[in-house]
Each structure stands twice: as C-alpha cells, then as structure tokens.
Design an enzyme around this catalytic site. Structure first.
Site, short mmCIF file in Angstrom:
data_model
loop_
_atom_site.label_atom_id
_atom_site.label_comp_id
_atom_site.label_asym_id
_atom_site.label_seq_id
_atom_site.Cartn_x
_atom_site.Cartn_y
_atom_site.Cartn_z
N GLU A 47 22.83 -24.66 -35.21
CA GLU A 47 22.05 -25.69 -35.91
C GLU A 47 20.96 -26.23 -34.99
O GLU A 47 21.20 -26.54 -33.84
CB GLU A 47 23.00 -26.83 -36.30
CG GLU A 47 22.36 -27.94 -37.12
CD GLU A 47 23.38 -28.95 -37.65
OE1 GLU A 47 24.57 -28.87 -37.27
OE2 GLU A 47 22.99 -29.84 -38.43
N LYS A 104 19.24 -28.27 -45.00
CA LYS A 104 20.60 -28.81 -45.10
C LYS A 104 20.71 -29.80 -46.26
O LYS A 104 19.85 -30.66 -46.44
CB LYS A 104 20.92 -29.51 -43.77
CG LYS A 104 22.35 -29.98 -43.60
CD LYS A 104 22.50 -30.54 -42.17
CE LYS A 104 23.92 -30.95 -41.82
NZ LYS A 104 24.03 -31.38 -40.40
N CYS A 155 26.35 -26.71 -41.19
CA CYS A 155 27.36 -27.69 -40.75
C CYS A 155 28.00 -28.51 -41.87
O CYS A 155 28.84 -28.02 -42.59
CB CYS A 155 26.75 -28.58 -39.67
SG CYS A 155 27.99 -29.22 -38.51
#
Lengths: 568, 568
Positions: A44, A121, A157
């Site tokens: 990430e 994200k 994530c």
C-alpha cells in the site's frame, strides 16, 4: 488462461521519499523478472510511503508523486521490463486536475511504460492509529485486472476488513485471484487475525488471496510484513518472513490442487515477536532520520539494559554509547550492572558522576523532596543531550509503559530522547523480554538480521554474544529510581505484577472504575491507578515517539510523519 | 404564536468536568429565568466540554454524561425552573443501549424535569483541528422544536457551514427561528466569516438565526464567544462580547420590524483580538489544570517580555515568577530590560546566574559549538523546572512561531514548559503585539477582565500599569539568543520581515517550492526556509501545547484532551 507467476515484493518504504521508494521498486522488479515473474506486487502506498498523514494534503506532493509514477513506468520500460505488470500503491486524486481533487489511496499498474488500471481504496479506516477519512476521499468502483486471461480483483488493506464494498462486488464476478496490498501495522496476536480474515475472503470470492504487507518502522508504527497467500478454500500456501524485506513467489495455476506449505509455524513466541518489532522500529527510525548511533543513560536497571540490548541488535554495539551517571544514591550493584551490560553488548561506556553538578545546582537552588529528585534526573537529561548534540547520536529514552502511564518519570529528565523503544511495554513484559533475550543469546539465536520470527528462508542473523546478555541482577533486583536513599518503585506504585493487570484493563480495554472492581481488583488499587493515570496525561503526551507493539487502540501523536523525507 | 425571550448563555466549559459544567448551566439558567427568559441556549457539548476527542469513545463517560443530563433536568425542576426550555449540548449514542452505540454530538432540551427533543449533529468536521468523524456517528434527521407555538429549527456548528443537510431540510418547513449551538474556535478574521454565513442561512430558512458560541481556552484551542443574532434578512441585531462568559437576550416577536444594533463595531484591531485570545488561552489552561501561578525565564528579549505581560494579564503580576538567568554572554542591556519588565508587571523576580553551573558541566564534558550553546539553554530549562516543581508553578515556554518553524530553539532548553502562549505568533507579530500592549497600557485599556474586543457591555478590566509595559529596548534591539559573543538571529535566519512572509506562504498556505518562487521570493531564501522547516519537524512536535490563534490549518497534537477533569 495460463500459469501466472506473482512476485510478492514485501519492501520497506519511507514516507515522503519518492526517489528512494521508486528506486527500491525498480530493484525488486529487476530481481522478480529474473525469476520469471509476470506480476510484481508492492505494498500500500509504495511510492509515497505509509502512513502518509497530512502530507497527502499538499498538492505539490501529490503532483510530485504522480510525476514519479510516470517516470518509474518509463524507467521500467527502458530497462526492458515494460512487459512486467508492476502493482504499486501511491496517492491519487479524486479529480482529473491534481490541484483541486481530494487525495485518494490508490493502486496503479505500471506496464508498457505507462500508468494504468487505477483503483482507489474504498474503506478508509479512521480509528486507532488510522486517520484516513481525514485525508482521503473514498473510491467507489471495484477493479478487475486481466493479465494473460487471469482475472485479478484488487483491494487495499481495510477493504478486506469490512464486509460489503469492493470484495462483495468482486464476489459475483468470477475472479481467479484476489490481490490485496496492505500497510498493516504490527500488533501482538494480529498474524492469526489476518489469516482468518483472508480465509473468509477467499471463500467469499472463491479464489486464492494474495496478501502483501509492507515491512519496516515508520515513526511510531512497525509494519511486520508476513505477507502470505491462501488458496481458494483458505489454506495457507505461501508465507513471507516477518520483519525483513522479502521477495517470495506464488505460481497461479488454474489446474492446481490445494497445497499446504510445510514451513508455517503455528506457535510463535510472542516475546520473540515483540522484541523483534521493537528492534526494527528503532533501526528504521534511525535509518530514516539519518542517525548512525545512539546514546542512552545506563543506570544498571532493567529498562535501560533492555533498551541498550535492542539498540545493539539494531545497529551493533559499537554504535551504542552508554553513559553511567551515578549519584550519591546509586548502589555499587547498579554501577557494576551498568558496566557489565555495556561490556556484554560491546558498547562504548563512559562514567559521568552527577554529584558535583547536583551540588552546584543545590548551592543556588536549595531544593528538597520531589524537586530535588527531579533535579538529578534532569542533570542526567542534560548530559545525554550533550552527547547527542556533540556526537550526532540519537538519544534514547528508556521509560516503560507502566511508569509512563502512572507518571512515574521525570519530564525533561529520564524522559529525554528522540525515540523510546519500550514505551509500549509494560514492566512485567520488560522482564519477560530481558529473560527471552538472554535465552536467545545462550542458544545462539540472533536478531541482528531481524528475521527470527517466520524465518522460513533461513535468514536469521548471528547472535551478538553467547551466554548472558542482560545481567541477571538487573532482572532480579527490586526496581528503584535511586533518587533518594533506599527508594523503591513499590513505595509509590502497586507491585508491578498487579499494576500491569490494572493498567491493561484501564488503558487498553477502557474499563471504567465499576468494571475494574467487577474485574476483581481491590478498591484501593483501582483508585490509586486511576488517579495516577489520569493525572499523568500531560506528562505522557510530552514523551518521545516510540513503537506501538502491544495495542493500537490509541491514535498517533502526530499529524505529519516525522521521518518524511519529502522537500517540496 | 407569541413573543419568546431567548437567553444566549455563552459559557466557558471544561472537557470532562460534567459536575462543573452542569453547575454552570444551573447558575446561568437561574439568572436567565429572573430576566424572564423562556428558552436558555448553551454551547455545543455543554455538559461534556468541547472538543471531547477520544474521551467520547469511553462508554463509562457516555453513561456518566447521560446520567448527568437527567440529574440536571431534575435539579432545574426542583428549583422551580421546570418550565424553562434549557437547550444544552452533550454526548449521545446512536443506539438505544449506551454501551453498544457509537457516540453522537447531541443537542437536547431539558424541560419539566426530563430530557427530550434529541438532535444529533449531521455534518462532522474532520479537517484542521477537528476529528469528529473519528469519534461520532452522524445524525440523519432534522428537528423542529415547538415552544409556545414558535417553531425553532436546530443545528450544531458544522451543520450550518455545509450546504444541504439539516438546514436545507428546515428551509422547507416554515420555521420561525434557526437556533445553532457552536464550539467554533477563534481564528484571525473568523468573526466576519461567521456573520456572512449566518446571513446566508437566515435568507435560506427565511427566519432569524441565533448563533451561540462557547467561550474559553481548552488545551490548544481558544473559543472566542462572540455569539450573535441576525434577522431573517441577515441584519445583525444582537451581539455578545468576545472572550468572556456572557448572558444576552433576544426577544423573538413575530411582528417585529428589522432592527440594527447600535454597538456592533465593524473595525476591530486584530492585535487586540489576538493578544486577548492568547491571554484567555493561558488563563483557562491554568484554571482547568489547577495552576495558580507561572514561572518563566526573562532574558530581556521580546519573546519572554510579551509572554510575561500576557501572564500578568491572565493571572496578575503577583502570580508571575520571572527568573533572569544571565550567562557570560548576556549583555548588561538584556539584564536591565528583564528587571524593568518584571517591575512593570509587578512580578516576582530572581536572578540565577548560570555561569558556575555551565563551568561545572564543562569541566566534565568539554563541549563546543552548538552543543555548548544548547547546554546553556538546558541549564536554564533545569532551573525553570526546579521553580515549577518546588513552587507548583506552570512553566511557560516563550518560543514564537518563526523560531519554532525553523528549529531555532533548544529542545529541553528554552522549549521547556507546560504551555507556550505565543507558539502560534510569528516574530513580526510578537513585535506588533508588544507595541499594541504598550499602547493599551498608555491609554488605560485593560485586558485583565479579558473583555476588550466587542465589549459593548462595558466590562473592560482595569489596566495593570499606566505607561510603558514592555521595555522599548526589548522591542527595538536586534534579536539575539546570546549563546555566544555577538550572536544575532540574523546569523542563522533570514531577516524576520522576510522570513515571516515565506513561513506564512509555506506553512499556512502550503505553497510548494515552485509557488514560493512564483510568489516572488528569491531562490536562496526559499531553499533555506524549506530546509529549516522540514528539518525542524521533530523538534516542533516536542514543543509544549499553546493556543492556535492565527491558523487552524493543522490538526491538534493530541487525542485525549489534557485538561479533562473526568475520572471514571
């Protein structure tokens, strides 16, 4: 649909260091290509470093990151690596024009000299140490990459920690692999939580899950790596080591049978894991802030002994400057223990008695009581900082979590330092880790290479010493600040075995007074601990940065990363 | 629909002090009832204090707050005030069961002995100093109170700063009054922004807007009060003073003509406003942390002189302990200026030469260069903390924003202290405020009562001195740290007139290097300032809490309020 080799590039990035991070990507991409990888996966926010915090809000930084991604894609192509699919994280922007948009936490694919396949994200964590809703705008659409006919769903994530969102969208799309890139900080016991989660998502999407995590210390967080792959039924089939950079491979084969990996250790020693996390946190804080050595006061007590051992494991004993600063209240035993510790770890060792300095201050100030005790600690702080300034050494604070929580420390005294390696360890844990480190030394287990836990690759470092590292009497004697004759910690605090249990319940589990009494603690202890902890809030906030390793329940102290290397 | 008298209770709350805040509500409700008020309005999160930060996440605290609201409603009824409508803010919970729900930022009405008419804040600010998305769940429905036939729409702070949401919902409902309760921190120039906003909302809902703001310092924020009422066409018709608790009234009359208020001052002196904000921030930090006095080093320079003057205005000169700590490099002029300042403000004044202490350290350490300079500053830090410990005084750090931004200070030296009153003032502003304070002293304007700006009520305090307060030579001489012979700040930094302009652009406006060059600054200066500011990040983060007054662009340093008085 053919076989496809994924390389899991578990690297250590630095927030703000676009140049350095890009160059690490290039280096790992080269190695992966040599081993026949078709897809190389990085963590990430690879290019920007993570957690980026408010640095993401600077438009000039976002512009520089976008330029760097394009430049890197070109560089890969120029080296003949244009056919690779290089998956990296970076900062994006929600608008077409860089300056106006709100930042996003983005995954991009570098291929054929350009940047493509943008995924932003979806779930932005905003609890504990995470502040992502503050700085990012959420993405709204899922993305499936098609590489040689293999359909790869992507996630970042938190996207796999929440139900719904992109993974739920992908579940209906018949993907072949779920690829998730992570910046997931270390926390005691988190490894198995991640396995369980990945298994659940594998079953949800009916495909293998590649979980790629970053490694390394960044300010007060430590990322443990430990990347892994689970099969579509959740079986663990590949695992990278913890706490070191690593390049592992996963060969996706549509016809493959379920495999189990032989080297996955189910039972890990938590002491080993936490000790290693602390060492890595310190090592990276030094590297990223350009320190080559450390200085700390060695009292002969257990806290400074453990910190010194960690420092020796991080950067070698020859880069550790220990300073013994005995007063009229220091016992001979303490002085001997300090000297022995320094010798065991191969540290530089100076003795700077503080009595003449104390007398000089006292002839002007005539202090007594706590003020006179604090004066001793502050004189020591001045000496430690003098070494720090004159020798360009990072000063280490040696306070543990129990004493910090209770305010049992001197602000601008023993609290002095730029980094506090054991600030998140309760005192009872300090003893446990010290015993573990001695055991490791006796058994020849090394931590210099940082790869103890999960070292299937056999990369364990070599031990710095054999035999006892931390003097036994430092571990076994009653804790004392030695600021007045006969002083013991237990004069001011409950015994640590009890205190630490109350602290864990009050601080980490946020049990209130009534709950603590229901937990079975006696009323006097509960009242004492609550009074101490609440009263120490101000002092605790002034304490240096240190690694969070046992609990991520509380937020980060700071909004701009300290080790940011970005200059715009 | 009848006439309705609203009381605007602009009070100073303390985070965590449920007992104290409830008792303030009771006191103001009594006064308002005596004046015939039907509705008494208090600020955002009245009972809990604001900003509550992570304290809201403790279930035991939410339970205690809910109990306190019920208890307060009962207490009002018991005193014969049950017929009053008392509008207060508190922490709510999104679920029926207190423990499971996520906290909300809530408005409730206390009436007839019970708690009713719950409204939860819709827009949760999560930028700058605000972290509300982290801790609160957003409310979804608008609420209209019906009091004696008057329809009152309610909103909490950010709700009126964003388009859409509850105000848009209320616009279609023909409300008679829009009532908004606020915790809006002071920021230079914000007063007129609020007027403009309220005018816009008044036109949107076609009704008068009551804007009730909290007052007082809470950790690093200062709330300026300045509550007001605008008519349905946006005309300002009532205004409370800034920086003091106040009880004003607004008589709602459905038949009333538009009025203008005679006493609204359009042109305010920004120096006066900012100086007062700094004094209030300090005064409240002391009160809420139970300090009765302060100690600070007096160098004869302008920074410590201004801080001492602020401290005298906050708590009286007799509660200020100044310490002159001359070294071999201190000029006679500096020593004289320090003594004169202490005399002007009526402070206690001691002289503690540091040369013998410096020599004692040097005979052991033999430092030179920066390390020797820092040693002097750190010896002074030890002395200041010795006074703080032995006399229970709050140590004040005297650093200004320009030097902190550039790292031109000694960590654990002059940076020592629990509160830093001028940490958000650039050096050029320090000079301006010093000149303003002298002018105020000469003209007999007082700030002891804290009500200079907007003091329509005529509550100005009395001046502490007449004539010059801050020695002219402290204002006019070239700034010097006096840590080596002939040293000047300009040896290390650009001239402050230039430096401050670059800092304002680089820090507050987040201009990058290219923008700074486009702004017209020369390349050498730009490079120097960027290098200094980026390099000073670590040092800046270690600096004590101080009031934000010129810019709220950056977040709060801390997650749990320091001055929280809650013990659970």
């Amino acid at each position: 649909m053919t076989q496809l080799r994924f390389a899991l590039a578990q690297i250590d990035t630095c927030v703000g260091d676009l140049e350095g991070n890009a160059s690490t990507v290039l280096r790992y991409a080269r190695m992966a290509a040599l081993k026949g990888a078709r897809v190389v996966v990085f963590p990430e926010m690879t290019l920007t470093g993570y957690p980026i915090e408010d640095l993401a809000l600077r438009a000039t930084f976002r512009k520089a990151a976008a330029d760097k991604a394009n430049e890197l894609a070109q560089a890969l192509k120029k080296e003949g690596l244009g056919e690779l699919y290089v998956v990296v994280g970076t900062v994006g922007t929600s608008s077409a024009t860089d300056v106006d948009g709100k930042p996003t936490n983005r995954l991009v694919v570098l291929h054929s000299g350009s940047v493509s396949s943008t995924y932003d994200k979806h779930f932005l964590p905003n609890y504990g140490v995470f502040d992502e809703f503050r700085i990012f705008e959420a993405g709204e659409r899922s993305v499936v990459l098609d590489i040689d006919g293999v359909k790869i769903g992507v996630a970042i994530c938190e996207d796999i920690w929440q139900d719904g969102g992109p993974v739920a969208q992908l579940a209906g799309q018949g993907i072949d692999v779920l690829l998730t890139i992570n910046g997931s900080p270390y926390e005691e016991g988190k490894t198995h939580t991640r396995f369980d989660l990945a298994k659940r998502r594998a079953l949800e999407v009916n495909a293998p899950v590649i979980y790629l995590n970053q490694v390394g210390g960044q300010d007060d967080l430590v990322f443990d790596g430990g990347s892994f792959v689970v099969d579509s039924d959740g079986t663990l089939i590949e695992r990278s080591p913890m706490f070191v950079e690593d390049l592992s491979y996963f060969d996706f084969d549509p016809d493959m049978e379920h495999q189990t990996v032989g080297s996955v250790a189910d039972r890990r020693d938590p002491d080993e894991e936490i000790y290693t996390a602390c060492v890595l946190g310190l090592k990276d804080y030094m590297t990223k802030n350009h320190f080559g050595g450390v200085v700390l006061g060695l009292s002969g007590g257990i806290d400074s002994a453990l910190v010194a051992a960690m420092a020796a494991d991080a950067v070698g004993g020859e880069n550790v400057q220990g300073v013994s600063m005995p007063s009229m209240y220091s016992s001979d035993g303490s002085k001997d223990d300090a000297a022995e510790l320094a010798e065991n770890i191969g540290a530089h060792y100076d003795i700077q008695p503080i009595e003449p300095l104390f007398q000089a201050f006292q002839s002007q100030l005539g202090l007594d009581g706590i003020a006179a005790e604090n004066l001793q600690a502050r004189i020591r702080g001045v000496i430690v900082m003098a070494y720090s300034n004159s020798k360009k050494l990072l000063a280490l604070a040696t306070g543990n979590k129990s004493e910090l929580a209770c305010g049992y420390s001197t602000i601008y005294g023993d609290a002095v330092g730029g980094y506090a390696p054991i600030k998140d360890l309760l005192k009872t844990r300090v003893w446990e880790l010290s015993r573990w480190r001695n055991k490791a030394a006796a058994e020849g287990i090394g931590v210099g290479g940082l790869c103890i836990v999960g070292n299937e690759g056999g990369k364990a470092g070599t031990p710095l010493t054999n035999g006892v590292m931390i003097p036994i009497s430092s571990i076994e004697k009653s804790p004392s600040a030695e600021l007045r004759p006969g002083q013991k910690d237990s004069d001011s605090l409950p015994e640590y075995e009890l205190l630490d249990k109350v602290l864990a319940a009050y601080i980490e589990k946020a049990h209130g007074r009534a709950s603590l009494l229901r937990d079975g603690f006696d009323e006097e202890t509960v009242n004492t601990v609550i009074r101490l902890v609440d009263g120490a809030e101000w002092k605790r906030r002034q304490y240096p940065l240190g690694p969070k390793v046992t609990s991520l329940a509380f937020g980060r102290d700071r909004r701009l990363p300290i080790t940011s290397a970005f200059t715009d």
